[in-house]
Design a protein around this motif. Structure first.
Motif, PDB file in Angstrom:
ATOM      1  N   SER A 127       0.830  -1.212   0.000  1.00  0.00           N
ATOM      2  CA  SER A 127       0.000   0.000   0.000  1.00  0.00           C
ATOM      3  C   SER A 127       0.864   1.261   0.000  1.00  0.00           C
ATOM      4  CB  SER A 127      -0.934   0.010   1.214  1.00  0.00           C
ATOM      5  OG  SER A 127      -1.832  -1.072   1.147  1.00  0.00           O
ATOM      6  N   THR A 128       1.982   1.218   0.745  1.00  0.00           N
ATOM      7  CA  THR A 128       2.912   2.354   0.743  1.00  0.00           C
ATOM      8  C   THR A 128       3.498   2.551  -0.647  1.00  0.00           C
ATOM      9  OG1 THR A 128       3.479   1.813   3.039  1.00  0.00           O
ATOM     10  CG2 THR A 128       4.944   3.346   1.878  1.00  0.00           C
ATOM     11  N   ALA A 129       3.880   1.441  -1.309  1.00  0.00           N
ATOM     12  CA  ALA A 129       4.444   1.522  -2.665  1.00  0.00           C
ATOM     13  C   ALA A 129       3.432   2.106  -3.644  1.00  0.00           C
ATOM     14  CB  ALA A 129       4.891   0.137  -3.136  1.00  0.00           C
ATOM     15  N   CYS A 130       2.169   1.694  -3.518  1.00  0.00           N
ATOM     16  CA  CYS A 130       1.114   2.226  -4.387  1.00  0.00           C
ATOM     17  C   CYS A 130       0.957   3.731  -4.163  1.00  0.00           C
ATOM     18  CB  CYS A 130      -0.202   1.500  -4.129  1.00  0.00           C
ATOM     19  SG  CYS A 130      -1.531   1.995  -5.243  1.00  0.00           S
ATOM     20  N   SER A 131       1.025   4.162  -2.905  1.00  0.00           N
ATOM     21  CA  SER A 131       0.920   5.599  -2.589  1.00  0.00           C
ATOM     22  C   SER A 131       2.058   6.383  -3.235  1.00  0.00           C
ATOM     23  CB  SER A 131       0.966   5.824  -1.073  1.00  0.00           C
ATOM     24  OG  SER A 131      -0.134   5.217  -0.449  1.00  0.00           O
ATOM     25  N   ILE A 132       3.287   5.838  -3.165  1.00  0.00           N
ATOM     26  CA  ILE A 132       4.445   6.522  -3.752  1.00  0.00           C
ATOM     27  C   ILE A 132       4.306   6.585  -5.275  1.00  0.00           C
ATOM     28  CG2 ILE A 132       6.949   6.406  -4.093  1.00  0.00           C
ATOM     29  CD1 ILE A 132       7.086   5.124  -1.246  1.00  0.00           C
ATOM     30  N   ALA A 133       3.767   5.507  -5.879  1.00  0.00           N
ATOM     31  CA  ALA A 133       3.566   5.494  -7.335  1.00  0.00           C
ATOM     32  C   ALA A 133       2.554   6.558  -7.751  1.00  0.00           C
ATOM     33  CB  ALA A 133       3.107   4.114  -7.787  1.00  0.00           C
ATOM     34  N   VAL A 134       1.499   6.733  -6.951  1.00  0.00           N
ATOM     35  CA  VAL A 134       0.503   7.770  -7.234  1.00  0.00           C
ATOM     36  C   VAL A 134       1.093   9.161  -6.981  1.00  0.00           C
ATOM     37  CG1 VAL A 134      -1.731   8.716  -6.474  1.00  0.00           C
ATOM     38  CG2 VAL A 134      -1.466   6.256  -6.768  1.00  0.00           C
ATOM     39  N   PHE A 135       2.036   9.221  -6.013  1.00  0.00           N
ATOM     40  CA  PHE A 135       2.744  10.464  -5.668  1.00  0.00           C
ATOM     41  C   PHE A 135       3.261  11.198  -6.882  1.00  0.00           C
ATOM     42  CE2 PHE A 135       5.029  11.278  -1.451  1.00  0.00           C
ATOM     43  CZ  PHE A 135       3.837  11.265  -0.772  1.00  0.00           C
ATOM     44  N   GLY A 136       3.932  10.441  -7.791  1.00  0.00           N
ATOM     45  CA  GLY A 136       4.572  11.050  -8.957  1.00  0.00           C
ATOM     46  C   GLY A 136       3.584  11.863  -9.753  1.00  0.00           C
ATOM     47  N   ASN A 137       2.415  11.258 -10.006  1.00  0.00           N
ATOM     48  CA  ASN A 137       1.380  11.937 -10.765  1.00  0.00           C
ATOM     49  C   ASN A 137       0.934  13.212 -10.055  1.00  0.00           C
ATOM     50  OD1 ASN A 137      -1.626  12.071 -11.997  1.00  0.00           O
ATOM     51  ND2 ASN A 137      -0.303  10.845 -13.307  1.00  0.00           N
ATOM     52  N   GLN A 138       0.749  13.121  -8.738  1.00  0.00           N
ATOM     53  CA  GLN A 138       0.310  14.282  -7.966  1.00  0.00           C
ATOM     54  C   GLN A 138       1.368  15.381  -7.938  1.00  0.00           C
ATOM     55  OE1 GLN A 138      -2.923  14.297  -7.008  1.00  0.00           O
ATOM     56  NE2 GLN A 138      -2.768  12.431  -8.201  1.00  0.00           N
ATOM     57  N   LEU A 139       2.634  14.964  -7.811  1.00  0.00           N
ATOM     58  CA  LEU A 139       3.723  15.942  -7.801  1.00  0.00           C
ATOM     59  C   LEU A 139       3.801  16.655  -9.151  1.00  0.00           C
ATOM     60  CD1 LEU A 139       5.845  17.027  -5.903  1.00  0.00           C
ATOM     61  CD2 LEU A 139       7.447  15.300  -6.733  1.00  0.00           C
ATOM     62  N   GLY A 140       3.509  15.923 -10.235  1.00  0.00           N
ATOM     63  CA  GLY A 140       3.493  16.529 -11.569  1.00  0.00           C
ATOM     64  C   GLY A 140       2.407  17.583 -11.691  1.00  0.00           C
ATOM     65  N   ILE A 141       1.228  17.294 -11.138  1.00  0.00           N
ATOM     66  CA  ILE A 141       0.132  18.282 -11.149  1.00  0.00           C
ATOM     67  C   ILE A 141       0.549  19.501 -10.324  1.00  0.00           C
ATOM     68  CG2 ILE A 141      -2.285  18.713 -10.560  1.00  0.00           C
ATOM     69  CD1 ILE A 141      -2.768  15.671 -10.915  1.00  0.00           C
ATOM     70  N   ALA A 142       1.219  19.246  -9.173  1.00  0.00           N
ATOM     71  CA  ALA A 142       1.701  20.346  -8.332  1.00  0.00           C
ATOM     72  C   ALA A 142       2.666  21.234  -9.113  1.00  0.00           C
ATOM     73  CB  ALA A 142       2.388  19.781  -7.090  1.00  0.00           C
ATOM     74  N   ALA A 143       3.617  20.599  -9.825  1.00  0.00           N
ATOM     75  CA  ALA A 143       4.574  21.362 -10.644  1.00  0.00           C
ATOM     76  C   ALA A 143       3.844  22.108 -11.759  1.00  0.00           C
ATOM     77  CB  ALA A 143       5.619  20.413 -11.235  1.00  0.00           C
ATOM     78  N   GLY A 144       2.799  21.489 -12.300  1.00  0.00           N
ATOM     79  CA  GLY A 144       2.008  22.122 -13.354  1.00  0.00           C
ATOM     80  C   GLY A 144       1.276  23.363 -12.882  1.00  0.00           C
ATOM     81  N   PHE A 145       0.948  23.413 -11.585  1.00  0.00           N
ATOM     82  CA  PHE A 145       0.353  24.617 -11.013  1.00  0.00           C
ATOM     83  C   PHE A 145       1.414  25.682 -10.699  1.00  0.00           C
ATOM     84  CE2 PHE A 145      -3.453  22.033  -9.686  1.00  0.00           C
ATOM     85  CZ  PHE A 145      -4.390  22.822 -10.328  1.00  0.00           C
ATOM     86  N   LEU A 146       2.581  25.228 -10.238  1.00  0.00           N
ATOM     87  CA  LEU A 146       3.594  26.159  -9.724  1.00  0.00           C
ATOM     88  C   LEU A 146       4.472  26.751 -10.829  1.00  0.00           C
ATOM     89  CD1 LEU A 146       4.973  27.327  -7.151  1.00  0.00           C
ATOM     90  CD2 LEU A 146       6.563  25.402  -7.298  1.00  0.00           C
ATOM     91  N   VAL A 147       4.969  25.909 -11.744  1.00  0.00           N
ATOM     92  CA  VAL A 147       6.017  26.332 -12.683  1.00  0.00           C
ATOM     93  C   VAL A 147       5.522  27.265 -13.797  1.00  0.00           C
ATOM     94  CG1 VAL A 147       7.747  25.505 -14.333  1.00  0.00           C
ATOM     95  CG2 VAL A 147       7.432  24.310 -12.147  1.00  0.00           C
ATOM     96  N   PRO A 148       4.418  26.937 -14.519  1.00  0.00           N
ATOM     97  CA  PRO A 148       4.015  27.811 -15.631  1.00  0.00           C
ATOM     98  C   PRO A 148       3.787  29.280 -15.253  1.00  0.00           C
ATOM     99  CG  PRO A 148       2.907  25.711 -15.819  1.00  0.00           C
ATOM    100  CD  PRO A 148       3.595  25.716 -14.495  1.00  0.00           C
ATOM    101  N   PRO A 149       3.095  29.596 -14.129  1.00  0.00           N
ATOM    102  CA  PRO A 149       2.935  31.028 -13.800  1.00  0.00           C
ATOM    103  C   PRO A 149       4.265  31.723 -13.513  1.00  0.00           C
ATOM    104  CG  PRO A 149       1.400  29.673 -12.517  1.00  0.00           C
ATOM    105  CD  PRO A 149       2.371  28.746 -13.171  1.00  0.00           C
ATOM    106  N   VAL A 150       5.265  30.965 -13.051  1.00  0.00           N
ATOM    107  CA  VAL A 150       6.578  31.552 -12.755  1.00  0.00           C
ATOM    108  C   VAL A 150       7.374  31.754 -14.049  1.00  0.00           C
ATOM    109  CG1 VAL A 150       8.790  31.170 -11.595  1.00  0.00           C
ATOM    110  CG2 VAL A 150       6.654  30.584 -10.431  1.00  0.00           C
TER     111      VAL A 150
END
Length: 452
Positions: free
Chosen positions: A161-184
């Motif tokens: 379950s921890t491994a599955c959470s980390i695998a989903v993490f990547g996708n979420q971190l990408g969305i986070a970067a997609g919110f943060l980086v383009p406006p900058v």
């Protein structure tokens, strides 16, 4: 890793246990599992970044390409639309050809889409950027259903379950970067030439990262570890190939009442998250004009707090195995968070929006790996790729419906009314989640194989 060796000269045990003893002759964890997981999370991150990179500065791209806000929203919704018809062929391919081919296809298409977008740096070339986004959306079909499959194939029962959470993490971190980086990277300037230059920097960086990750997948990503990591996985590997039918597997899933309930409730929750992510910048700028960068930071807050929620959920599940109870509590808190966010967005204090959006993200984004893992439990020994895929199809369908519906309501009535639509559907999902029975088949298989 733990190694369990069966004594030599005990064939009768295998016969009596239906091959289970053979299946558990050697259960061992591979050191490569963390590298595989990190690599998957990284190219999943890059793909998710490309999903939201237009939506997070919707107003800038509207002016650059001279199109409507709805056209830019469709760049985000293309990810959801393309996933629906292609899930079944890709899930079939995952079952027939395995993880490595799917990883190669996903990372290759992701890099190709990023390079195509570099050909769209003039205002009249909007169709080229649409083509690049469609190729990235194709890549997503090869990515979204993988977390629970990678977790099961590579990780032990105490860390799956921890491994599955980390695998989903990547996708979420990408969305986070997609919110943060383009406006900058892309300031809201009037000069179209300057705008094209800033957009080209973002597109070049994305293409470079995506290409490097594709090369790493070729070198590092392996099909499966030398030995099964858990007894449940060993039992699946021992099953004769002739026994398995992909169509029958889907039919069995669609006859599983608990899984069908989970499929609808997962779709409602994640569909709300997709709509909220796509329309967030429009909502924030409506109440706080000129705050594009802060709108991106609010999106980042939602995702980062959600990643913490997802990790805590994964660790909690590995410790307690309370799938039903945890899923229900997180669902209720998602509803509460959405209600608070809806009624505080227009108060005129940005810090309040940061706090309420963060608490909403903690539960709503934290729900993603919970749904995958609960589905894997309810549907064992069916393929995790198929169950995850059906959950994602449900999420994409609801995501498109909610994004269009909420967008139209926001344009005609206001942001509060649009958000109340999501609140209503989250309430429906909470009630339906209460009716799911905790039929934990994978846990039962691990216990039975241990006893055998």
């Amino acid at each position: 890793g733990m190694v369990l060796q069966e004594p030599a000269g005990a064939p009768s045990v295998s016969a009596a246990a239906g091959g289970v003893a053979d299946a558990t002759a050697e259960v061992q964890l591979s050191r490569l599992r963390w590298a595989v997981l990190l690599l998957f999370s990284s190219y999943s991150l890059c793909n998710a970044f490309q999903w939201i990179q237009y939506g997070s500065i919707n107003n800038v791209f509207v002016r650059f390409y001279d199109v409507s806000p709805f056209a830019i929203d469709w760049l985000s919704m293309s990810y959801m639309l393309i996933y629906i018809p292609l899930l079944f062929p890709v899930a079939w391919l995952l079952d027939k050809r395995g993880l490595r081919l799917i990883a190669l296809a996903g990372s290759a298409l992701n890099a190709m889409g990023a390079w195509v977008k570099l050909g769209s740096l003039k205002p009249h070339l909007f169709p080229v950027t649409v083509l690049g986004q469609v190729i990235c959306a194709l890549a997503q079909v090869f990515i979204l259903g993988m977390p629970s499959r990678i977790a099961s194939v590579w990780f032990g029962s105490h860390e799956v379950s921890t491994a599955c959470s980390i695998a989903v993490f990547g996708n979420q971190l990408g969305i986070a970067a997609g919110f943060l980086v383009p406006p900058v990277l892309i300031p809201n300037v009037e000069d179209v030439e300057k705008l094209a230059y800033h957009i080209s920097i973002m597109f070049f960086m994305t293409a470079g990262v995506a290409s490097a990750l594709f090369i790493l997948v070729i070198i590092v990503f392996k099909e499966k570890p030398p030995h099964p990591p858990s007894r449940a996985q060993a039992s699946i590997l021992s099953r004769p190939t002739a026994e398995y039918s992909y169509i029958q597997s889907i039919l069995r899933l669609l006859r599983n009442a608990n899984f069908l309930l989970l499929m609808v409730t997962y779709g409602l929750n994640v569909g709300c998250f997709y709509a909220l992510s796509t329309l967030l910048t429009r909502m924030v700028i409506h109440h706080y004009p000129g705050e594009e960068v802060n709108a991106g930071r609010i999106g980042l807050t939602i995702i980062l707090s959600g990643m913490v929620g997802a990790l805590i959920s994964g660790i909690w599940l590995d410790k307690t195995k309370t799938y039903k109870q945890t899923t229900l509590v997180v669902y209720i808190m998602s509803l509460v968070g959405m209600i608070i966010y809806t009624f505080t967005l227009s108060l005129g204090h940005l810090w309040v929006v940061f706090v309420t959006a963060g608490s909403l993200g903690f539960f709503m984004t934290g729900y993603l790996p919970l749904g995958f893992e609960f589905a894997a439990e309810l549907t064992y020994p069916e393929s995790e790729g198929t169950s995850s895929g059906l959950l994602n199809v449900s999420a994409q369908i609801f995501g498109i419906a909610f994004t269009i519906g909420q967008g139209q309501i926001m344009d005609r009535f206001g942001t509060k009314e649009g958000n109340l639509l999501l609140c209503a559907f989250l309430f429906l999902g909470t009630v339906m989640t209460a009716f799911i029975k905790a039929d934990l088949r994978r846990q039962q298989a691990n216990l039975e194989n241990e006893q055998t």
